[in-house]
Design an enzyme around this catalytic site. Structure first.
Site, PDB file in Angstrom:
ATOM      1  N   ARG A  46       0.827  -1.216   0.000  1.00 18.19           N
ATOM      2  CA  ARG A  46       0.000   0.000   0.000  1.00 18.19           C
ATOM      3  C   ARG A  46       0.855   1.257   0.000  1.00 18.19           C
ATOM      4  O   ARG A  46       0.536   2.236  -0.663  1.00 18.19           O
ATOM      5  CB  ARG A  46      -0.899   0.013   1.244  1.00 18.19           C
ATOM      6  CG  ARG A  46      -2.037  -0.971   1.219  1.00 18.19           C
ATOM      7  CD  ARG A  46      -2.882  -0.852   2.457  1.00 18.19           C
ATOM      8  NE  ARG A  46      -2.128  -1.138   3.673  1.00 18.19           N
ATOM      9  CZ  ARG A  46      -2.619  -1.042   4.893  1.00 18.19           C
ATOM     10  NH1 ARG A  46      -3.855  -0.625   5.077  1.00 18.19           N
ATOM     11  NH2 ARG A  46      -1.883  -1.357   5.946  1.00 18.19           N
ATOM     12  N   ARG A  50       7.443   2.394   2.108  1.00 22.14           N
ATOM     13  CA  ARG A  50       7.780   1.119   2.734  1.00 22.14           C
ATOM     14  C   ARG A  50       8.060   0.039   1.687  1.00 22.14           C
ATOM     15  O   ARG A  50       8.936  -0.808   1.863  1.00 22.14           O
ATOM     16  CB  ARG A  50       6.658   0.678   3.678  1.00 22.14           C
ATOM     17  CG  ARG A  50       6.597   1.501   4.957  1.00 22.14           C
ATOM     18  CD  ARG A  50       5.737   0.835   6.010  1.00 22.14           C
ATOM     19  NE  ARG A  50       4.322   0.872   5.696  1.00 22.14           N
ATOM     20  CZ  ARG A  50       3.489   1.829   6.098  1.00 22.14           C
ATOM     21  NH1 ARG A  50       3.952   2.846   6.825  1.00 22.14           N
ATOM     22  NH2 ARG A  50       2.215   1.791   5.791  1.00 22.14           N
ATOM     23  N   ASP A  85      -3.113  -1.214  -3.045  1.00 22.23           N
ATOM     24  CA  ASP A  85      -3.952  -1.276  -1.856  1.00 22.23           C
ATOM     25  C   ASP A  85      -5.168  -2.110  -2.236  1.00 22.23           C
ATOM     26  O   ASP A  85      -6.034  -1.643  -2.988  1.00 22.23           O
ATOM     27  CB  ASP A  85      -4.362   0.134  -1.428  1.00 22.23           C
ATOM     28  CG  ASP A  85      -5.257   0.140  -0.195  1.00 22.23           C
ATOM     29  OD1 ASP A  85      -5.699  -0.953   0.240  1.00 22.23           O
ATOM     30  OD2 ASP A  85      -5.526   1.231   0.332  1.00 22.23           O
ATOM     31  N   ASN A 113      -1.353 -12.197  -0.387  1.00 22.76           N
ATOM     32  CA  ASN A 113      -0.932 -12.245   1.004  1.00 22.76           C
ATOM     33  C   ASN A 113      -1.511 -11.098   1.842  1.00 22.76           C
ATOM     34  O   ASN A 113      -1.626 -11.224   3.052  1.00 22.76           O
ATOM     35  CB  ASN A 113       0.601 -12.198   1.080  1.00 22.76           C
ATOM     36  CG  ASN A 113       1.114 -12.010   2.493  1.00 22.76           C
ATOM     37  OD1 ASN A 113       1.050 -12.914   3.307  1.00 22.76           O
ATOM     38  ND2 ASN A 113       1.616 -10.811   2.787  1.00 22.76           N
ATOM     39  N   TYR A 210     -11.314 -12.136  12.295  1.00 23.70           N
ATOM     40  CA  TYR A 210     -10.247 -12.674  11.446  1.00 23.70           C
ATOM     41  C   TYR A 210     -10.555 -14.112  11.048  1.00 23.70           C
ATOM     42  O   TYR A 210     -10.437 -14.488   9.874  1.00 23.70           O
ATOM     43  CB  TYR A 210      -8.914 -12.593  12.193  1.00 23.70           C
ATOM     44  CG  TYR A 210      -7.735 -13.152  11.435  1.00 23.70           C
ATOM     45  CD1 TYR A 210      -7.088 -12.401  10.460  1.00 23.70           C
ATOM     46  CD2 TYR A 210      -7.262 -14.436  11.704  1.00 23.70           C
ATOM     47  CE1 TYR A 210      -6.004 -12.912   9.766  1.00 23.70           C
ATOM     48  CE2 TYR A 210      -6.181 -14.959  11.013  1.00 23.70           C
ATOM     49  CZ  TYR A 210      -5.554 -14.196  10.043  1.00 23.70           C
ATOM     50  OH  TYR A 210      -4.486 -14.709   9.359  1.00 23.70           O
ATOM     51  N   VAL A 212     -13.402 -15.737  10.855  1.00 21.17           N
ATOM     52  CA  VAL A 212     -14.515 -15.857   9.905  1.00 21.17           C
ATOM     53  C   VAL A 212     -14.099 -15.353   8.523  1.00 21.17           C
ATOM     54  O   VAL A 212     -14.466 -15.934   7.494  1.00 21.17           O
ATOM     55  CB  VAL A 212     -15.763 -15.124  10.427  1.00 21.17           C
ATOM     56  CG1 VAL A 212     -16.894 -15.184   9.398  1.00 21.17           C
ATOM     57  CG2 VAL A 212     -16.219 -15.729  11.756  1.00 21.17           C
ATOM     58  N   SER A 213     -13.296 -14.288   8.483  1.00 21.42           N
ATOM     59  CA  SER A 213     -12.844 -13.781   7.182  1.00 21.42           C
ATOM     60  C   SER A 213     -12.024 -14.841   6.449  1.00 21.42           C
ATOM     61  O   SER A 213     -12.133 -14.985   5.224  1.00 21.42           O
ATOM     62  CB  SER A 213     -12.021 -12.498   7.351  1.00 21.42           C
ATOM     63  OG  SER A 213     -10.722 -12.752   7.873  1.00 21.42           O
TER      64      SER A 213
END
Length: 289
Positions: A46, A50, A85, A113, A210, A212-213
């Site tokens: 994103r 970085r 993003d 990822n 997390y 459930v996702s």
């Protein structure tokens, strides 16, 4: 841009497992059965600052230099940064357009990822987590599908947290009976509604955004693979648990190194695993969902 024999994309790759996946792709490619010449790996993140810092770190990486993995050192692989993003549909479209223009012959794999694990649990946490880990990952899959070569692969980073033993039998049955993404999305919509009403446990769901996702992502990956099997039978689409890896996401509590966590995703991208599609993997083995 020079021509490359193979092209791959890794999302959320400026740190942690994503960054290790990029490193391991470069290290393992020379010994891969899919090695047929030069290899371009897109490291996406994103944040441009970085992402570019991660790219520079890889170009100076001692292990990559010792292995002469990168083209600058006489190797086969090149790494390039692109902004992505996954929660921004315009960002996905911009990268897809770049890939389409730069690689008219198509790309060989995408490793999705990018994901989040938030503290706390409430309706907003659920909405944000599902948006990133489930809906946005599927949006990326659909944007990249038209760009894939006939023998390409998609690898979606899921988690054993998505195992179905946490659900009421009726919901577990719905997950397993899902034949399309809409079936899975309807379960996640019911989860969101249950959380909004404060009744997720009463209705058979865990209080865990997390988990459930990732259950949703495993189910949707199965459904997407089933759909593509009829249209493009040699495109392989799988989900994978990297294990409990020591990263920011696990708050430093993981028991695996990032390189260990990268092993199975990389294996599913550039090695021979028998042509399975729609499966859920951990430690280079198909595991029960």
């Amino acid at each position: 841009m020079p021509s490359y024999s193979r092209v791959g994309v890794v999302t959320g790759a400026n740190k942690g497992i994503g960054l290790a996946i990029v490193r391991q792709l470069a290290l393992q490619y020379p010994g891969s059965p899919l090695n047929n010449g030069s290899f371009l790996i897109y490291l996406t993140a994103r944040n441009r600052g970085r992402g570019e810092a991660a790219l520079q770190a890889l170009r100076q990486d001692a292990q990559l230099k010792q292995a002469k993995a990168l083209q600058a050192d006489g190797g086969l692989s090149e790494i390039e940064f692109q902004t992505l993003d996954v929660t921004d549909s315009a960002s996905i479209k911009t990268l897809a357009a770049h890939l389409n223009e730069a690689h008219p012959d198509g790309i060989d794999f995408v490793i999705n990822n990018a994901g989040i694990a938030m503290d706390g649990f409430d309706a907003n946490v659920v909405q944000t987590t599902l948006h990133c880990n489930y809906y946005s990952t599927l949006s990326a899959c659909h944007a990249f599908l038209p760009l894939l070569k006939p023998t390409a692969r998609i690898v979606n980073l899921a988690s054993s947290a998505g195992h179905l033993d946490k659900y009421a039998p009726s919901i577990r049955t719905r997950f397993l009976a899902s034949t399309c993404e809409a079936d899975v999305s309807s379960i996640l919509a019911d989860f969101q509604a249950a959380v909004d009403a404060g009744r997720e446990n009463a209705l058979g769901f865990p209080s865990a955004a997390y988990a459930v996702s990732k259950a949703g992502l495993i189910g949707a990956t199965r459904a997407l693979a089933r759909q593509q099997r009829e249209r493009r039978p040699r495109v392989l689409i799988n989900s994978v648990c990297p294990g409990y890896v020591n990263t920011d996401m696990s708050k430093g509590n993981g028991t695996k190194t990032v390189d260990e966590g990268a092993m199975t995703p990389v294996w599913l991208a550039i090695h021979d695993f028998g042509g399975a599609t729609g499966a859920f993997w951990r430690d280079k083995m198909e595991v029960e969902w």
